[in-house]
Design a protein around this motif. Structure first.
Motif, PDB file in Angstrom:
ATOM      1  N   UNK A 123       0.822  -1.208   0.000  1.00  0.00           N
ATOM      2  CA  UNK A 123       0.000   0.000   0.000  1.00  0.00           C
ATOM      3  C   UNK A 123       0.860   1.263   0.000  1.00  0.00           C
ATOM      4  N   UNK A 124       2.035   1.213   0.629  1.00  0.00           N
ATOM      5  CA  UNK A 124       2.925   2.375   0.602  1.00  0.00           C
ATOM      6  C   UNK A 124       3.478   2.628  -0.797  1.00  0.00           C
ATOM      7  N   UNK A 125       3.393   1.609  -1.660  1.00  0.00           N
ATOM      8  CA  UNK A 125       3.754   1.763  -3.067  1.00  0.00           C
ATOM      9  C   UNK A 125       2.528   2.019  -3.950  1.00  0.00           C
ATOM     10  N   UNK A 126       1.376   2.265  -3.314  1.00  0.00           N
ATOM     11  CA  UNK A 126       0.160   2.540  -4.063  1.00  0.00           C
ATOM     12  C   UNK A 126      -0.448   1.325  -4.720  1.00  0.00           C
ATOM     13  N   UNK A 127      -0.103   0.118  -4.268  1.00  0.00           N
ATOM     14  CA  UNK A 127      -0.568  -1.115  -4.881  1.00  0.00           C
ATOM     15  C   UNK A 127      -1.592  -1.822  -4.005  1.00  0.00           C
ATOM     16  N   UNK A 128      -2.543  -2.451  -4.652  1.00  0.00           N
ATOM     17  CA  UNK A 128      -3.515  -3.315  -3.986  1.00  0.00           C
ATOM     18  C   UNK A 128      -2.904  -4.699  -3.866  1.00  0.00           C
ATOM     19  N   UNK A 129      -2.935  -5.280  -2.680  1.00  0.00           N
ATOM     20  CA  UNK A 129      -2.318  -6.583  -2.441  1.00  0.00           C
ATOM     21  C   UNK A 129      -3.346  -7.570  -1.906  1.00  0.00           C
ATOM     22  N   UNK A 130      -3.285  -8.799  -2.400  1.00  0.00           N
ATOM     23  CA  UNK A 130      -4.038  -9.919  -1.841  1.00  0.00           C
ATOM     24  C   UNK A 130      -3.046 -11.011  -1.463  1.00  0.00           C
ATOM     25  N   UNK A 131      -3.156 -11.506  -0.247  1.00  0.00           N
ATOM     26  CA  UNK A 131      -2.248 -12.532   0.256  1.00  0.00           C
ATOM     27  C   UNK A 131      -3.081 -13.593   0.954  1.00  0.00           C
ATOM     28  N   UNK A 132      -2.870 -14.845   0.594  1.00  0.00           N
ATOM     29  CA  UNK A 132      -3.605 -15.946   1.212  1.00  0.00           C
ATOM     30  C   UNK A 132      -2.656 -17.104   1.482  1.00  0.00           C
ATOM     31  N   UNK A 133      -3.033 -17.935   2.454  1.00  0.00           N
ATOM     32  CA  UNK A 133      -2.154 -19.027   2.866  1.00  0.00           C
ATOM     33  C   UNK A 133      -2.967 -20.218   3.357  1.00  0.00           C
ATOM     34  N   UNK A 134      -2.474 -21.406   3.048  1.00  0.00           N
ATOM     35  CA  UNK A 134      -3.011 -22.635   3.632  1.00  0.00           C
ATOM     36  C   UNK A 134      -1.827 -23.521   3.996  1.00  0.00           C
ATOM     37  N   UNK A 135      -2.049 -24.464   4.888  1.00  0.00           N
ATOM     38  CA  UNK A 135      -0.995 -25.411   5.269  1.00  0.00           C
ATOM     39  C   UNK A 135      -1.490 -26.815   4.968  1.00  0.00           C
ATOM     40  N   UNK A 136      -1.016 -27.414   3.857  1.00  0.00           N
ATOM     41  CA  UNK A 136      -1.554 -28.724   3.476  1.00  0.00           C
ATOM     42  C   UNK A 136      -1.179 -29.858   4.409  1.00  0.00           C
ATOM     43  N   UNK A 137      -0.247 -29.613   5.346  1.00  0.00           N
ATOM     44  CA  UNK A 137       0.158 -30.673   6.274  1.00  0.00           C
ATOM     45  C   UNK A 137      -0.668 -30.666   7.560  1.00  0.00           C
ATOM     46  N   UNK A 138      -1.539 -29.673   7.718  1.00  0.00           N
ATOM     47  CA  UNK A 138      -2.285 -29.515   8.969  1.00  0.00           C
ATOM     48  C   UNK A 138      -3.778 -29.441   8.652  1.00  0.00           C
TER      49      UNK A 138
END
Length: 352
Positions: free
Chosen positions: A131-146
């Motif tokens: 956001x400080x670079x004026x960009x929209x960010x989407x971040x997602x995570x899953x853990x396939x071992x849990x």
């Protein structure tokens, strides 16, 4: 609960020193230290320095790599796939941001998916870089071992809490959304169970599918599960979110729950969008500013306080703690003091 305060820079320096003493290269150690402290600065204290001792244990067990680079499995300019080789998750995400920011400027949108990353800590800790670079960010995570979260209507765990975050630029304070597709997280369940405490509301199911407030149901035999977001009445919504995140992470990575477990870690989706490539930056922030004003000026419900936008509280806390010291959860200094002693190091002194 009384919390002692510690200078943020002292915590960063200590964390980096401890990680390097355990064998991690300086660059990754700095990225991990910064990210964990950032999590505490923003108030996410189950996903900040509470993770440092477990990370050190992973290094000692040789289940986290401490040096090297990810392998590029696919690169089509605006789309990248890496094999993270179980390198430190925070370092991989920051390396990903380094790779994507210029690509988002060039192509308008750029996406990185990482398979076989180690755990990536607090998702909100990365959002300001975009956001400080004026960009929209989407971040997602899953853990396939849990698996600790059941699908809606079921009683057997299939998913992790599967968090997703978005950083949305405005002309002022950005919106920082960081939510899970389950009601509560594994980290909070673990903390309350160790303290012998229960949740205020029923957010878990025991093995028979009965709602429960007791996090101990997760370690029972047979184990219970965490409810998807929405609980008994609207859990189909959290279930749907979990499925979308599985598709963005394990699906696009081609590596996930269909594969043999590979240890505590993450499959990661990271996407950046440059508003200038669409309707333009000024037009984008005109819309986000309008939404922010409409929400903040909204008449609060009876007995309630004024509306906060996602990130308002965290950013205010971050600013306050950068000046006055980070108020750590009482379990963290004790845990890190014991961990540091194995390497002849000392945890920083409280600043107040």
């Amino acid at each position: 609960m009384d919390r002692q305060r510690y200078a943020a820079q002292a915590l960063r320096d200590f964390s980096q020193e401890l990680l390097q003493a355990a064998g991690m290269d300086a660059g990754p150690a700095e990225a991990v230290a910064d990210t964990l402290v950032e999590g505490d600065l923003l108030g996410h204290d189950t996903h900040g320095l509470a993770l440092l001792a477990p990370y050190i244990k992973e290094i000692e067990n040789k289940t986290m790599e401490v040096a090297g680079l990810p392998d590029t499995l696919s690169d089509r300019g605006a789309s990248l796939l890496w094999d993270g080789r179980r390198l430190p998750g925070p370092w991989l995400v920051h390396q990903g941001l380094d790779a994507l920011i210029p690509r988002a400027r060039e192509f308008g949108s750029a996406t990185l998916v990482i398979r076989r990353s180690h755990h990536i800590a607090c998702l909100a800790a990365y959002l300001l870089r975009a956001t400080e670079n004026g960009l929209l960010i989407t971040l997602a995570s899953s853990d396939p071992a849990v698996a600790s979260v059941a699908p809606y209507g079921g009683t057997q765990a299939v998913f992790t809490p599967n968090p997703i975050a978005m950083g949305i630029p405005t002309s002022g304070t950005p919106f920082l959304v960081d939510i899970s597709s389950s009601i509560v997280t594994n980290g909070m369940c673990s903390r309350l169970q160790k303290a012998g405490q229960q949740f205020d509301d029923e957010c878990l199911l025991d093995a028979q599918g009965r709602p429960s407030r007791d996090p101990a149901v997760l370690s029972a035999d047979p184990p219970g599960t965490i409810m998807p977001l929405g609980g008994v009445t609207a859990g189909h919504k959290g279930f749907g979110m979990a499925l979308m995140i599985e598709a963005l992470t394990g699906g696009l990575a081609g590596h996930g729950r269909a594969d043999p477990p590979d240890g505590w870690g993450a499959t990661v989706f990271l996407g950046l969008h440059d508003p200038e490539a669409f309707g333009g930056t000024d037009a984008f922030t005109r819309q986000t500013d309008h939404i922010g004003q409409a929400c903040r000026e909204n008449q609060p419900r009876a007995g309630g306080s004024s509306v906060r936008m996602p990130g308002d509280r965290g950013l205010a806390l971050r600013s306050e703690q950068q000046q006055g010291g980070v108020a750590l959860h009482p379990t963290i200094p004790e845990m890190l003091t014991q961990c540091a002693a194995r390497y002849g190091l000392s945890f920083p002194q409280a600043s107040g």
